[in-house]
Design a protein around this motif. Sequence first.
Motif, short mmCIF file in Angstrom:
data_model
loop_
_atom_site.label_atom_id
_atom_site.label_comp_id
_atom_site.label_asym_id
_atom_site.label_seq_id
_atom_site.Cartn_x
_atom_site.Cartn_y
_atom_site.Cartn_z
N GLU A 75 53.82 -16.35 -1.32
CA GLU A 75 53.70 -15.83 -2.68
C GLU A 75 54.22 -16.83 -3.71
O GLU A 75 53.63 -17.01 -4.78
CB GLU A 75 54.47 -14.51 -2.79
CG GLU A 75 53.87 -13.38 -1.96
CD GLU A 75 54.72 -12.13 -2.01
OE1 GLU A 75 55.80 -12.19 -2.64
OE2 GLU A 75 54.32 -11.10 -1.43
N GLN B 126 57.20 -14.37 1.56
CA GLN B 126 57.74 -14.74 0.25
C GLN B 126 57.39 -16.19 -0.09
O GLN B 126 57.11 -16.50 -1.26
CB GLN B 126 59.26 -14.54 0.25
CG GLN B 126 59.69 -13.08 0.30
CD GLN B 126 61.20 -12.93 0.38
OE1 GLN B 126 61.92 -13.91 0.55
NE2 GLN B 126 61.68 -11.70 0.27
N ARG C 296 59.22 -11.98 6.79
CA ARG C 296 59.45 -11.74 5.36
C ARG C 296 59.63 -13.06 4.61
O ARG C 296 59.13 -13.22 3.49
CB ARG C 296 60.70 -10.87 5.18
CG ARG C 296 60.92 -10.43 3.74
CD ARG C 296 62.11 -9.53 3.61
NE ARG C 296 63.36 -10.23 3.90
CZ ARG C 296 64.57 -9.66 3.78
NH1 ARG C 296 64.67 -8.40 3.41
NH2 ARG C 296 65.65 -10.36 4.06
#
Length: 236
Positions: free
Chosen positions: A209, A206, A202
């Motif tokens: 992004e 992130q 995760r």
Amino acid sequence: MVAHTLEYTDSNQDQRGYAVKDSAPRSRGKIDPMARFGQLEPSNLKVGYDKLKELQDADEQVKKIFSLEYADDKEIQVYRKSKLVREIQKDPTDYSLPVKIAVLTVHIRAVAKQLNISKKDLLAKEKLLGLIGRRRKFLKQLRQTDFERFERLLTELGITFTLPPPPQAIRFHTRRYLEKLVVRRKAREQRLKALGEFLTERKNRQMKEIIQLKKELGLDLTEEEVSYIDSEAESG
């Protein structure tokens, strides 16, 4: 206190056959008005009035108005606390552990007396447990620092201090119990490993992004983001 009782007998029925109240009241027992003073003298002046010069030369009837005889329960409790603190204090500025323990003892006895009257008072019960816990903490500290003063204080206040029970003997584990522990430990390690992989994935997602969004907006990348791009390039 006087109460009327309802007796269902032939003598207590009217012409229609309904039971009526007994005309003779039945007493439930008299309450001694002096019981609330305990060992205190009702003629003693209340706290704050005992040092007034005007009352020292006043008439006995005037002194009686400012005495404990006309005091409410709260004023009597204040007098008890003041009396007990004066007996424990070495000087008026002494607020050491023994004085704190004495003050808590007065409050504990007052709340315990209230619980004896209304046993379903949950707030009073919770307050009593909190006060006992605080006093036990102070007693434990005093026992560790000054044992002689600790024993003397217990005698003066008329309280007891019980040590916690000793730890139980070590139980010898069986092979079956140890095997269960090994299985539980392995299962816990697997859960932690899976959780770590999930959090790492995760975080990487992130980070990608954020880097892509900054490139689109033309913003500068941080050192952590640059090092992440380099590590991805090396691994790729």
